[in-house]
Scaffold this active site. Structure first.
Site, short mmCIF file in Angstrom:
data_model
loop_
_atom_site.label_atom_id
_atom_site.label_comp_id
_atom_site.label_asym_id
_atom_site.label_seq_id
_atom_site.Cartn_x
_atom_site.Cartn_y
_atom_site.Cartn_z
N THR A 4 8.08 0.06 -1.19
CA THR A 4 8.30 -1.35 -0.81
C THR A 4 9.18 -2.08 -1.82
O THR A 4 9.77 -3.11 -1.50
CB THR A 4 6.94 -2.05 -0.67
OG1 THR A 4 6.15 -1.32 0.28
CG2 THR A 4 7.07 -3.48 -0.20
N TYR B 14 1.63 11.05 -3.31
CA TYR B 14 2.09 10.16 -2.24
C TYR B 14 2.53 11.04 -1.08
O TYR B 14 3.61 11.63 -1.13
CB TYR B 14 3.23 9.28 -2.76
CG TYR B 14 3.79 8.24 -1.81
CD1 TYR B 14 4.83 7.42 -2.23
CD2 TYR B 14 3.29 8.05 -0.52
CE1 TYR B 14 5.36 6.43 -1.39
CE2 TYR B 14 3.81 7.09 0.33
CZ TYR B 14 4.84 6.27 -0.10
OH TYR B 14 5.35 5.31 0.73
N LYS C 285 -2.26 9.03 -1.75
CA LYS C 285 -1.91 7.94 -0.86
C LYS C 285 -1.53 8.61 0.44
O LYS C 285 -0.50 9.28 0.53
CB LYS C 285 -0.75 7.11 -1.40
CG LYS C 285 -0.33 6.01 -0.47
CD LYS C 285 0.93 5.33 -0.92
CE LYS C 285 1.49 4.48 0.19
NZ LYS C 285 2.87 4.08 -0.07
N VAL D 1 -3.04 1.24 -0.11
CA VAL D 1 -1.83 0.71 -0.72
C VAL D 1 -1.02 0.11 0.42
O VAL D 1 -0.52 0.86 1.28
CB VAL D 1 -1.01 1.79 -1.43
CG1 VAL D 1 0.28 1.21 -2.00
CG2 VAL D 1 -1.83 2.45 -2.54
O1 LIG Z 1 5.49 0.79 -1.11
C1 LIG Z 1 4.56 1.54 -0.74
O2 LIG Z 1 3.89 2.22 -1.50
C2 LIG Z 1 4.26 1.58 0.69
N1 LIG Z 1 5.18 2.04 1.46
C3 LIG Z 1 4.86 2.41 2.81
C4 LIG Z 1 6.15 2.73 3.50
O3 LIG Z 1 6.97 1.80 3.61
O4 LIG Z 1 6.33 3.88 3.87
C5 LIG Z 1 4.07 1.31 3.45
C6 LIG Z 1 2.86 1.00 2.69
O5 LIG Z 1 2.47 -0.31 3.05
C7 LIG Z 1 3.00 1.04 1.20
#
Ligand SMILES: O=C(O)C1=N[C@H](C(=O)O)C[C@H](O)C1
Length: 295
Positions: free
Chosen positions: A45, A129, A157, A200
């Protein structure tokens, strides 16, 4: 163990296109004031790929200071040995948020070998992630359990885009001491219902208290409150993700006067006005209908 709602802060830019540090600091305090468990620096983000090295360091410096002042956990997006090693000097960093290697599609044994080496090199714990629609790499529950067993890996995540049978199985028997944090905003409520430890969420820049209450309600077993709030917040998240993240989140924050400009950097472009208007209206509906004071 990591738990609660973490906000992966956007990188606000000023009218000249520079990082708007006062606005970033203000957002950090606002979401913590509203009950966020912690912050994420340089998440997706934050548009990290559009920030130069100096800007990335300035963002981490600022959020590390805020987290030190607030005694709040800080996750930092860092996915290479060089990037995680650089975190060693920062005592405020709780863990690195480390992307499953994107684009290469190394296969699951390669992913496990990658994270074994990264965790061995890292001075801080790792949160994996896992976002296959961005990386192109799927991971089975067995592989997630192998990652969970690696020394230094403390969570995942999980952003697989849906509530899948594999996800249900993982949460039915979660690895001990391994935090499962949801990363799909529109399906975070059922994931919390299944026992995810937290989330997250870019959406949680907005209606922060509502997302915090959602996680708390599922944790305490208040299913009526959690279910109803979860439906409303899912509608908000769907509106915030109607264009590539964080374009809509930034536009709404700007409409609220919380950041100086809605600017995103290429290859992102601003969302259509209709999308922004729909998100602002959805936020108002969520805020207006909730007993939880939301912003
Ligand atoms: O920045 C983050 O970490 C997230 N990114 C995801 C995405 O855009 O794939 C969305 C999530 O809300 C958090």
């Amino acid at each position: 163990m990591l738990s609660g709602v973490y906000v992966p802060l956007i990188t606000p830019f000023d009218a000249a296109g520079a990082v708007a540090r006062p606005a970033l600091e203000g957002l950090a305090h606002e979401v913590l004031d509203a009950g966020a468990a912690g912050l994420v620096a340089l998440g997706t983000t934050a548009e990290p790929g559009s920030l130069d090295q100096e800007e990335q360091e300035a963002v981490v410096d600022l959020l590390a200071r805020v987290c030190r002042e607030r005694d709040a956990p800080l996750l930092v997006g860092a996915s290479t040995p060089t990037a995680v090693t650089a975190l060693g000097a920062r005592r405020e960093v709780t863990a690195a948020l480390s992307l499953v290697p994107p684009f290469v599609r190394p296969g699951e044994p390669g992913v496990v070998a990658h994270f074994a080496a990264l965790a061995a090199a890292s001075p801080v714990p790792l949160v994996v992630y896992h976002v296959p629609y961005r990386t192109g790499q799927q991971l089975s529950p067995e592989t997630l359990r192998r990652l969970a067993a690696l020394p230094g890996v403390i969570g995942v995540k999980l952003a697989v885009g849906a509530i899948e049978a594999d996800t249900v199985g993982l949460l039915a028997d979660p690895p001990a001491g391994f935090a499962v944090l949801g990363g799909d905003d529109t399906v975070i409520s059922p994931l919390l219902a299944l026992g995810a430890h937290g989330a997250v969420l870019a959406s949680a820049h907005l209606a922060t208290a509502g997302f915090v209450e959602l996680a708390d309600a599922w944790r305490r077993g208040d299913t009526n409150q959690a279910r109803e709030l979860g439906h409303r917040l899912a509608e908000l998240s769907a509106a915030l993700f109607a264009a590539p993240n964080p374009t809509v989140v930034k536009a709404v924050l700007h409409a609220q006067g919380r950041i100086p400009a809605p600017t995103v950097r290429l290859p992102l472009v601003p969302p259509d006005d209709e999308i922004v208007h729909a998100a602002v209206e959805r936020l108002a509906a969520v805020s207006g209908a909730s007993a939880v004071a939301m912003r």
